[in-house]
Design a protein around this motif. Structure first.
Motif: not given
Length: 435
Positions: A184-207
């Motif tokens: 499946d070329t549209t699948g993938g993989h990543l570091h899951p905890l760093n994704l959550t931490l990055g999303e938390a930072a994104a949320l805080e950047s939005l207020g």
């Protein structure tokens, strides 16, 4: 200072490879006193973070309450695989709920991966995101399943899959274990905890405001303005969203019987070095086999083999994770026999009896989402977006999922784990004999 919590100890991350290699170390802000928000979100995993970010992007004042740390639960300790689809197949959904439901789900199962890629790109999240995932077949019967899946997904507009014979899969994954597979070329993989931490930072950047180490003890979900209570504070909001999933416990009694915690186990080897690691998975894609009790694995950015599998119904941890998972690793990759294992951990996901995630409301203004049944990385991001749409006034996609009936576990809360274990024996028998 972390508070003592029944489900998370002192709130520290488990001793996983992900926790050891996280690239953001936060200073938790504990909820103290009464605060207000447009939307209060319980749980700082993928569902909660996706919901919160999408709402914050629309201008909502969002407050998030987390009992431990960002991504402490399944979102920060999973296999890190972007696998499209739900646990329940499109065939199952069509048969159980009708062609309309099948077409609806078939039209959006790849959206979760697109949401993740958009967030990673837009907010500069460093989480080692890579493309491609492989479904591996042990038997000719498994290959027939994949052939059917490819044809069915193509029917719903997804033509991103390539069937692999034994030679083809061997060039992508260097093992003799498989007779074939599907890419499946549209699948993938990543570091899951760093994704959550990055999303938390994104949320805080939005207020958005995030309170951690603040275990929730009660939710007034029937109130016109729901209230989330912790031991030392509360959040009153126009709308609340409950995203505790497998770690919600008994905080919201109405949701307890809907899902069951199930643990899965993972190991991370010592760094193998680029030459050795790349010889094992030349494609650098993630892999999962298609058995009922499956194995899943991939290479980390620093060239460790991260290998997971196994289940324990009820959410308890096995006595020795290394001893349980090592034989599976060495079966797929005999050259790794005796390799040093640096990390071993376990974590719970929330299983629904139907294997279809659930989305709905309890009370006038309190939403929930849970039950991804082991396919939550992409599904949770999708559900978060759909929840944000509903809160913003567009109920079209939310209503499609809300109306799908949920099925209680036979035997109720007391015997659900035993029932599910007995049921899994039949599928393990089929796996063992290639049926």
């Amino acid at each position: 200072m972390a508070q003592n919590q029944s489900y998370a100890g002192n709130g520290a991350y488990p001793d996983s490879y992900y926790a050891a290699s996280r690239n953001i170390v936060r200073t938790p802000k504990v909820l103290e006193g009464a605060v207000t928000a447009d939307v209060a979100v319980l749980g700082a995993g993928y569902s909660g973070l996706s919901t919160a970010i999408h709402l914050a992007e629309l201008g909502y004042k969002v407050v998030m309450v987390e009992g431990a740390g960002i991504g402490w639960g399944a979102s920060g300790r999973n296999g890190g695989q972007l696998v499209n689809g739900l646990n329940a197949s499109l065939d199952t959904i069509r048969r159980r709920y009708g062609e309309e439901a099948g077409a609806f789900v078939g039209g959006l199962v790849q959206e979760g991966g697109r949401i993740i890629r958009r967030l990673v790109s837009q907010y500069g999240i460093n989480c080692d995101l890579k493309d491609g995932n492989i479904y591996a077949a042990y038997t000719p019967a498994h290959m027939k399943e994949l052939e059917h899946k490819k044809a069915l997904w193509k029917r719903y507009g997804m033509d991103d899959h390539q069937l692999l014979d034994k030679d083809a899969i061997g060039k992508l994954v260097n093992t003799d274990a498989y007779v074939g597979g599907m890419l499946d070329t549209t699948g993938g993989h990543l570091h899951p905890l760093n994704l959550t931490l990055g999303e938390a930072a994104a949320l805080e950047s939005l207020g958005g405001v995030i309170y951690e180490q603040s275990p929730v003890i009660r939710v007034e979900h029937e109130a016109e303005k729901p209230v989330i209570h912790t031991a030392r504070g509360s959040v009153t909001a126009n709308t609340a969203v409950i995203c505790g999933n497998a770690y919600l416990g008994h905080v919201v009694p109405k949701l307890v019987s809907r899902v069951m915690p199930v643990s899965t186990q993972m190991i991370a080897t010592e760094p193998l070095g680029a030459e050795r690691a790349d010889a094992l998975i030349p494609s650098d894609m993630c892999v999962e086999d298609v058995r009922y009790i499956l194995d899943y694995f991939r290479l980390s950015a620093d060239k460790r083999m991260i290998f997971g599998g196994g289940t324990v119904y009820g959410g308890t941890d096995p006595a020795d994770v290394r001893a349980k998972i090592r034989p599976n690793l060495e079966k797929v990759f005999p050259s790794l026999k005796g390799v040093k294992i640096d990390y071993a951990w376990s974590g719970n996901f929330a299983l629904s009896f139907s294997r279809v995630p659930q989305m709905g409301k309890i009370g006038k203004n309190t939403y929930f989402a849970h039950g991804y049944s082991g396919h939550g990385v992409t599904g949770s991001h999708l559900f978060g977006k759909i929840l944000s749409e509903a809160i913003h006034g567009d109920l079209s996609r939310y209503s499609q999922f809300e109306k799908l009936p949920w099925i209680p576990f036979p035997g109720g809360r007391m015997f659900r784990a035993q029932y599910s274990t007995i049921g899994s024996w039949w599928y393990q028998f089929k796996d063992a004999f290639g049926l």
